[in-house]
Write a protein that holds these residues in place. Structure first.
Motif, mmCIF file in Angstrom:
data_model
loop_
_atom_site.group_PDB
_atom_site.id
_atom_site.type_symbol
_atom_site.label_atom_id
_atom_site.label_comp_id
_atom_site.label_asym_id
_atom_site.label_seq_id
_atom_site.Cartn_x
_atom_site.Cartn_y
_atom_site.Cartn_z
ATOM 1 N N LYS A 165 125.185 96.161 90.342
ATOM 2 C CA LYS A 165 126.531 96.525 89.904
ATOM 3 C C LYS A 165 127.558 95.918 90.851
ATOM 4 N N GLU A 166 128.726 95.592 90.317
ATOM 5 C CA GLU A 166 129.805 95.129 91.165
ATOM 6 C C GLU A 166 130.372 96.293 91.971
ATOM 7 N N THR A 216 131.073 90.232 98.335
ATOM 8 C CA THR A 216 131.281 89.980 96.906
ATOM 9 C C THR A 216 132.165 91.049 96.252
ATOM 10 N N ALA A 217 132.532 92.066 97.008
ATOM 11 C CA ALA A 217 133.329 93.152 96.428
ATOM 12 C C ALA A 217 134.681 92.646 95.950
ATOM 13 N N LYS A 218 135.112 93.178 94.825
ATOM 14 C CA LYS A 218 136.459 92.915 94.333
ATOM 15 C C LYS A 218 137.385 94.020 94.844
ATOM 16 N N ALA A 226 131.407 99.243 87.307
ATOM 17 C CA ALA A 226 131.350 99.002 88.748
ATOM 18 C C ALA A 226 131.209 100.302 89.527
#
Length: 206
Positions: free
Chosen positions: A67-68, A91-93, A122
């Motif tokens: 999962k994001e 990689t986290a937004k 997410a």
């Protein structure tokens, strides 16, 4: 769930942050370091999925995040936790939410909000150094839920029992992570013993 991360390095660094003589530079750097240490524990249960890979020696099955991760700092002090977490999860937004309270109605007013797409798919970390009354945290959580977030972690440095109770009552589905659970709030809503106004100490505005 409430988890207080009683790690020796976190406790040591938080003690340095609490000291009134700690400079803005040192305060900011210590917060950044604690955020990274906390992220390791907060991410312990992130879901993973198997993938086929090939090492220099053989083929095997490895694992990657399934999962994001989306980090949502509550402006402005929440920004102080952002870089430390992102170093561990590059990689986290990132989303941002800004709130203030209408002095007449006492209702939260959202003055800025920007989020990545697909929050419903997410793991969303709402981050803010202080969990005092719990008002801002509860409002921010409600606002990310309105955007579809359904797997939410609240990550704070220092919390008061009053704030923890408020979040647990309004959002029982949200896990709370703290570096320390302090004694109480004083008559003007500051955490005791706390560490003062985190935003002012991060940015040197007071």
């Amino acid at each position: 769930m409430l988890e207080v991360l009683n790690h020796p390095l976190i406790t040591h660094k938080l003690t340095q942050m609490r000291m009134k003589e700690t400079t803005t530079k040192d305060f900011r750097e210590l917060l950044d370091e604690i955020a990274e240490l906390m992220a390791y524990e907060v991410c312990r249960d992130l879901p993973v999925k198997p993938i086929d890979i090939e090492t220099p020696m053989a083929k095997c099955v490895g694992y990657e995040l399934s999962k994001e991760v989306v980090i949502v700092p509550i402006l402005r002090a929440g920004i102080g936790l952002l870089d430390g977490i992102r170093r561990l999860v590059p990689t986290a937004k990132v989303g941002f939410i800004g709130l203030y309270r209408n002095e007449e109605t006492l209702e939260p007013v959202e003055y800025f909000a920007k989020f990545p797409k697909n929050l419903d798919q997410a793991i969303t970390m709402v981050v803010d150094p202080m969990l005092a009354t719990g008002g801002s945290a509860c409002d921010a959580i409600s606002m990310v839920k309105k955007r579809g977030a359904n797997n939410i972690k609240l990550v704070c440095l220092v919390g008061a029992p009053e704030g923890v109770k408020a979040v647990q009552e309004k959002h029982p589905d949200v896990d709370i992570y703290l570096a320390a659970l302090d004694e109480c709030l004083n008559d003007i809503g500051y955490i005791v013993p706390g560490l003062g106004d985190a935003g002012d100490r991060i940015f040197g505005t007071k």
